[in-house]
Scaffold this active site. Structure first.
Site, PDB file in Angstrom:
ATOM      1  N   GLY A 170      10.823  -3.574   1.660  1.00  0.00           N
ATOM      2  CA  GLY A 170      11.334  -4.417   2.753  1.00  0.00           C
ATOM      3  C   GLY A 170      11.263  -3.695   4.084  1.00  0.00           C
ATOM      4  O   GLY A 170      12.124  -3.859   4.946  1.00  0.00           O
TER       5      GLY A 170
ATOM      6  N   THR B  96       8.646  -2.878   7.574  1.00  0.00           N
ATOM      7  CA  THR B  96       7.882  -3.810   8.421  1.00  0.00           C
ATOM      8  C   THR B  96       6.672  -4.348   7.660  1.00  0.00           C
ATOM      9  O   THR B  96       6.331  -5.530   7.760  1.00  0.00           O
ATOM     10  CB  THR B  96       7.414  -3.112   9.718  1.00  0.00           C
ATOM     11  OG1 THR B  96       8.474  -2.284  10.189  1.00  0.00           O
ATOM     12  CG2 THR B  96       7.073  -4.116  10.785  1.00  0.00           C
ATOM     13  N   ALA B  97       6.011  -3.488   6.862  1.00  0.00           N
ATOM     14  CA  ALA B  97       4.812  -3.934   6.141  1.00  0.00           C
ATOM     15  C   ALA B  97       5.155  -5.032   5.142  1.00  0.00           C
ATOM     16  O   ALA B  97       4.462  -6.055   5.056  1.00  0.00           O
ATOM     17  CB  ALA B  97       4.157  -2.752   5.432  1.00  0.00           C
TER      18      ALA B  97
ATOM     19  N   GLU C 175       7.145   1.782  16.494  1.00  0.00           N
ATOM     20  CA  GLU C 175       7.754   0.907  17.483  1.00  0.00           C
ATOM     21  C   GLU C 175       6.796   0.500  18.583  1.00  0.00           C
ATOM     22  O   GLU C 175       7.198  -0.051  19.577  1.00  0.00           O
ATOM     23  CB  GLU C 175       8.994   1.612  18.051  1.00  0.00           C
ATOM     24  CG  GLU C 175       9.899   2.101  16.922  1.00  0.00           C
ATOM     25  CD  GLU C 175      11.343   2.296  17.303  1.00  0.00           C
ATOM     26  OE1 GLU C 175      11.576   2.911  18.354  1.00  0.00           O
ATOM     27  OE2 GLU C 175      12.220   1.835  16.553  1.00  0.00           O
TER      28      GLU C 175
ATOM     29  N   LYS D 284       3.850  -3.879  26.589  1.00  0.00           N
ATOM     30  CA  LYS D 284       3.047  -2.640  26.622  1.00  0.00           C
ATOM     31  C   LYS D 284       1.669  -2.953  27.203  1.00  0.00           C
ATOM     32  O   LYS D 284       0.896  -3.692  26.601  1.00  0.00           O
ATOM     33  CB  LYS D 284       2.935  -2.115  25.182  1.00  0.00           C
ATOM     34  CG  LYS D 284       1.972  -0.962  24.986  1.00  0.00           C
ATOM     35  CD  LYS D 284       1.982  -0.490  23.524  1.00  0.00           C
ATOM     36  CE  LYS D 284       0.901   0.518  23.242  1.00  0.00           C
ATOM     37  NZ  LYS D 284       0.864   0.923  21.824  1.00  0.00           N
TER      38      LYS D 284
ATOM     39  N   THR E 201      -1.677   2.277  15.488  1.00  0.00           N
ATOM     40  CA  THR E 201      -2.556   1.326  14.804  1.00  0.00           C
ATOM     41  C   THR E 201      -2.022   0.820  13.467  1.00  0.00           C
ATOM     42  O   THR E 201      -2.646  -0.033  12.834  1.00  0.00           O
ATOM     43  CB  THR E 201      -3.926   1.985  14.525  1.00  0.00           C
ATOM     44  OG1 THR E 201      -3.687   3.233  13.864  1.00  0.00           O
ATOM     45  CG2 THR E 201      -4.705   2.212  15.793  1.00  0.00           C
TER      46      THR E 201
HETATM   47  C1  LIG Z   1       6.174   9.341  13.117  1.00  0.00           C
HETATM   48  C2  LIG Z   1       5.635   7.954  12.933  1.00  0.00           C
HETATM   49  C3  LIG Z   1       5.409   7.141  14.038  1.00  0.00           C
HETATM   50  C4  LIG Z   1       4.856   5.861  13.876  1.00  0.00           C
HETATM   51  N1  LIG Z   1       4.580   5.103  14.967  1.00  0.00           N
HETATM   52  C5  LIG Z   1       3.954   3.902  14.807  1.00  0.00           C
HETATM   53  C6  LIG Z   1       3.651   3.076  15.918  1.00  0.00           C
HETATM   54  O1  LIG Z   1       3.933   3.387  17.077  1.00  0.00           O
HETATM   55  N2  LIG Z   1       3.046   1.892  15.673  1.00  0.00           N
HETATM   56  C7  LIG Z   1       2.729   1.470  14.421  1.00  0.00           C
HETATM   57  O2  LIG Z   1       2.123   0.400  14.267  1.00  0.00           O
HETATM   58  N3  LIG Z   1       3.079   2.210  13.364  1.00  0.00           N
HETATM   59  C8  LIG Z   1       3.666   3.397  13.507  1.00  0.00           C
HETATM   60  N4  LIG Z   1       4.014   4.129  12.414  1.00  0.00           N
HETATM   61  C9  LIG Z   1       3.812   3.559  11.096  1.00  0.00           C
HETATM   62  C10 LIG Z   1       4.937   2.565  10.799  1.00  0.00           C
HETATM   63  O3  LIG Z   1       6.179   3.227  10.848  1.00  0.00           O
HETATM   64  C11 LIG Z   1       4.773   1.933   9.423  1.00  0.00           C
HETATM   65  O4  LIG Z   1       3.449   1.506   9.252  1.00  0.00           O
HETATM   66  C12 LIG Z   1       5.670   0.721   9.308  1.00  0.00           C
HETATM   67  O5  LIG Z   1       6.989   1.054   9.603  1.00  0.00           O
HETATM   68  C13 LIG Z   1       5.588   0.124   7.916  1.00  0.00           C
HETATM   69  O6  LIG Z   1       6.199   0.967   6.983  1.00  0.00           O
HETATM   70  P1  LIG Z   1       6.253   0.454   5.488  1.00  0.00           P
HETATM   71  O7  LIG Z   1       6.878  -0.879   5.466  1.00  0.00           O
HETATM   72  O8  LIG Z   1       4.906   0.612   4.903  1.00  0.00           O
HETATM   73  O9  LIG Z   1       7.179   1.520   4.758  1.00  0.00           O
HETATM   74  P2  LIG Z   1       8.838   1.793   4.825  1.00  0.00           P
HETATM   75  O10 LIG Z   1       9.323   1.398   6.165  1.00  0.00           O
HETATM   76  O11 LIG Z   1       8.947   3.186   4.411  1.00  0.00           O
HETATM   77  O12 LIG Z   1       9.393   0.797   3.770  1.00  0.00           O
HETATM   78  C14 LIG Z   1       9.344   1.071   2.399  1.00  0.00           C
HETATM   79  C15 LIG Z   1      10.194   0.061   1.643  1.00  0.00           C
HETATM   80  O13 LIG Z   1       9.969   0.239   0.255  1.00  0.00           O
HETATM   81  C16 LIG Z   1      11.202   0.193  -0.437  1.00  0.00           C
HETATM   82  N5  LIG Z   1      11.069   0.978  -1.664  1.00  0.00           N
HETATM   83  C17 LIG Z   1      10.459   2.189  -1.831  1.00  0.00           C
HETATM   84  N6  LIG Z   1      10.564   2.558  -3.126  1.00  0.00           N
HETATM   85  C18 LIG Z   1      11.234   1.578  -3.776  1.00  0.00           C
HETATM   86  C19 LIG Z   1      11.673   1.385  -5.108  1.00  0.00           C
HETATM   87  N7  LIG Z   1      11.429   2.272  -6.070  1.00  0.00           N
HETATM   88  N8  LIG Z   1      12.363   0.262  -5.410  1.00  0.00           N
HETATM   89  C20 LIG Z   1      12.609  -0.678  -4.466  1.00  0.00           C
HETATM   90  N9  LIG Z   1      12.223  -0.546  -3.186  1.00  0.00           N
HETATM   91  C21 LIG Z   1      11.558   0.568  -2.854  1.00  0.00           C
HETATM   92  C22 LIG Z   1      12.209   0.785   0.552  1.00  0.00           C
HETATM   93  O14 LIG Z   1      13.521   0.366   0.243  1.00  0.00           O
HETATM   94  C23 LIG Z   1      11.689   0.177   1.862  1.00  0.00           C
HETATM   95  O15 LIG Z   1      12.240  -1.109   2.018  1.00  0.00           O
HETATM   96  C24 LIG Z   1       4.578   5.395  12.570  1.00  0.00           C
HETATM   97  C25 LIG Z   1       4.861   6.197  11.461  1.00  0.00           C
HETATM   98  C26 LIG Z   1       5.352   7.464  11.626  1.00  0.00           C
HETATM   99  C27 LIG Z   1       5.610   8.327  10.405  1.00  0.00           C
END
Ligand SMILES: Cc1cc2nc3c(=O)[nH]c(=O)nc-3n(C[C@H](O)[C@H](O)[C@H](O)COP(=O)(O)OP(=O)(O)OC[C@H]3O[C@@H](n4cnc5c(N)ncnc54)[C@H](O)[C@@H]3O)c2cc1C
Length: 504
Positions: A14, A16-17, A51, A80, A348
């Site tokens: 849950g 952003t992806a 962000e 932006k 990106t």
């Molecule tokens: C330093 C940094 C800066 C960034 N800056 C940018 C930016 O400026 N622009 C941009 O587009 N992107 C940026 N990103 C990337 C961006 O943060 C991510 O692409 C975005 O937040 C999506 O993350 P996600 O949903 O893939 O993972 P997460 O936000 O890590 O979500 C993972 C989810 O999986 C769930 N989960 C994991 N394991 C389990 C399990 N076993 N059981 C149940 N649930 C589970 C967690 O509860 C959570 O809800 C940045 C990343 C980093 C590290």
């Protein structure tokens, strides 16, 4: 094409992806027998950074029919115009440059910019810094928002800055309240497979089973489904993108008028982001742990922000930079950090999330809800990752700093793709860079404009004292006329603050 019976898609994660995927799928397949469930751990948090966006996020909200005044105020979002790079070179006159998003008005100035950069590369003394050629650079400098007065009928491309947690909450509400997505809060402890090695169900920590026909792995860097359960290999980019760590530290807004650009400021062993939101500023230092310790990086960021003696808490993060070998395997697609990450320079990641999901939905429909189109899909996504990576690698390779081992190692890094080597060779031999990019068919990842801005922005030209005056008859622009054109266009834009207050 529709599935014949109810088709259940389980999204693990849950962040952003996960929520972007849920919204896009539930919207596109709203009239089909498709059920979408998001499972999110109540104990494992989201990464909570991420962000800044590219202009593609406008299309995301437009597709879902969500207006800016609906989502931006509740996500502390700002506009932006692009990204400013500060201190990436020691070359005089090139201390910073602005990377704009391509916009229709560029047609009036870009031919001159391309011509000037090529003339300069072949030893002519002409103006070749990108900033004076682009309206978004002027808007950012004057802190003007990107939406023109209605009498000025030209669209300017722009992205957003936003609070990642608040966007997640907004998208969750939209998906569950407007698009019938089911939200479950469980931690998954086991992934069950059928005889074909496909995922059949997920087992929760309290022993419940969640079954599905197709699974999306949005579990962040853990990649609990694709990398862990299906054991898909991860291809690291470590040999050409050295950064593997970050430390983040928000501060209160310190500007009288909110910035409308991201800032990427080079520090000793990486770079610091500055992302302006309406209620705070996001800051962080992205660095390589091979060159600086976590403690030293935090101290350097605090010093950079003038917070050395403050107890503002810092968050330390580790990053897996690279991509999975295949993004769609059997009945599982990885989206977001679970599929890979190309470090945050140029912001990106969410752009890739959106593209991955859009391309997957088209391929899945085309294959009649089977995985018959997985091979071309995987090739296309891998090529996109590599194309974006090359542009980011180019920033580091072209840096003109000599102060630390980190910058010197980046500047001599030989682990470059053939594509990037050809781009660099074209630039340094005075070739036609537009033709080179078109010939390689990589303009869909970064447009020729972006490549020209990057290479010219670091001031990589023959030495100033070796430059010749332009010959008569060369198509050199009158820079004052370009300044006047940009300045008069900018008169049609109001202050960023005013534009934001209009949304409330
Ligand atoms: C330093 C940094 C800066 C960034 N800056 C940018 C930016 O400026 N622009 C941009 O587009 N992107 C940026 N990103 C990337 C961006 O943060 C991510 O692409 C975005 O937040 C999506 O993350 P996600 O949903 O893939 O993972 P997460 O936000 O890590 O979500 C993972 C989810 O999986 C769930 N989960 C994991 N394991 C389990 C399990 N076993 N059981 C149940 N649930 C589970 C967690 O509860 C959570 O809800 C940045 C990343 C980093 C590290």
């Amino acid at each position: 094409m529709s599935p014949e019976k109810l088709f259940r898609i389980v999204i693990l994660g849950g962040g952003t992806a996960g929520w972007m995927t849920a919204n896009l799928m539930a919207h596109r397949w709203r009239d089909k027998p498709v059920e979408i469930i998001v499972v999110e751990s109540p104990d494992i948090g989201i990464i909570g950074v991420g962000e800044g966006s590219t202009p593609q996020l406008r299309e995301f909200f437009a597709k879902l029919d969500i207006a800016e005044n609906e989502w931006m105020p509740c996500c502390s979002a700002t506009y932006k115009n692009g990204i400013s790079f500060y201190g990436w070179t020691e070359c005089p006159g090139f201390e910073h440059y602005f990377h704009p998003f391509p916009t229709v008005l560029d047609d009036h100035t870009v031919p001159f910019f391309y011509f000037h950069t090529r003339a300069r590369r072949t030893g002519r003394n002409v103006h070749a810094h990108p900033d004076r050629f682009f309206l978004p650079a002027a808007l950012a400098r004057q802190r003007l928002g990107p939406k023109p007065d209605k009498n000025f009928p030209f669209d300017v491309a722009y992205g957003y800055h936003f609070d990642a947690h608040l966007v997640g909450i907004f998208l969750q509400k939209h998906a569950t309240q407007k698009l019938n997505v089911t939200h479950l809060q469980y931690t998954i402890t086991h992934v069950n497979k059928n005889a074909n090695g496909e995922i059949s169900s997920l087992t929760t920590s309290d022993d419940q089973s969640i079954e599905g026909d197709f699974f999306i792995d949005s579990s962040g860097f853990r990649s609990a489904l694709l990398q862990q359960a299906l054991e898909e290999p991860f291809l690291s980019f470590k040999d050409n993108l050295f950064n593997d760590s970050a430390v983040a530290m928000p501060t209160t807004c310190d500007d009288d008028v909110i910035l409308c650009e991201t800032r990427a400021v080079a520090l000793t062993n990486g770079w610091a982001w500055k992302i302006p939101l309406t209620n705070r500023t996001g800051n962080g230092y992205v660095y390589s742990s091979d060159f600086i310790s976590d403690d030293a990086a935090e101290t350097e960021l605090r010093t950079h922000l003038g917070l050395l003696d403050s107890d503002v808490p810092a968050r330390r993060l580790k990053m897996n930079v690279g991509q999975v070998s295949r993004h769609w395997v059997k009945n599982c697609l990885a989206v977001g950090l679970a599929q890979g990450f190309i470090e945050p320079l140029e912001a990106t990641a969410l752009h890739i999330v959106q593209t991955t999901v859009e391309m997957f939905m088209a391929a899945f429909e085309d294959g009649e809800f089977t995985n018959t189109k997985a091979v071309p899909f995987n090739e296309a996504i891998a090529a996109r990752f590599n194309g974006i990576r090359d542009y980011i690698v180019c920033h580091y390779r072209m840096n003109g700093r000599k102060d630390t081992d980190y910058w010197r190692a980046n500047a001599v890094n030989q682990n470059l793709s053939h594509s990037l080597k050809s781009i660099m060779s074209c630039w340094f031999t005075g070739g036609d860079l537009v033709a080179e990019i078109e010939g390689q068919n990589i303009g869909q990842y970064y447009a020729p404009l972006s490549w020209h801005c990057l290479l010219a922005g670091y001031g990589i030209f023959p030495e100033d004292d070796k430059l010749q005056p332009p010959e008569a008859g060369l198509d050199i622009a009158n820079m004052q006329k370009i300044d006047t054109f940009i300045d008069s266009c900018a008169l049609n834009f109001e202050s960023h603050d005013k534009m934001l207050s209009r949304l409330k």
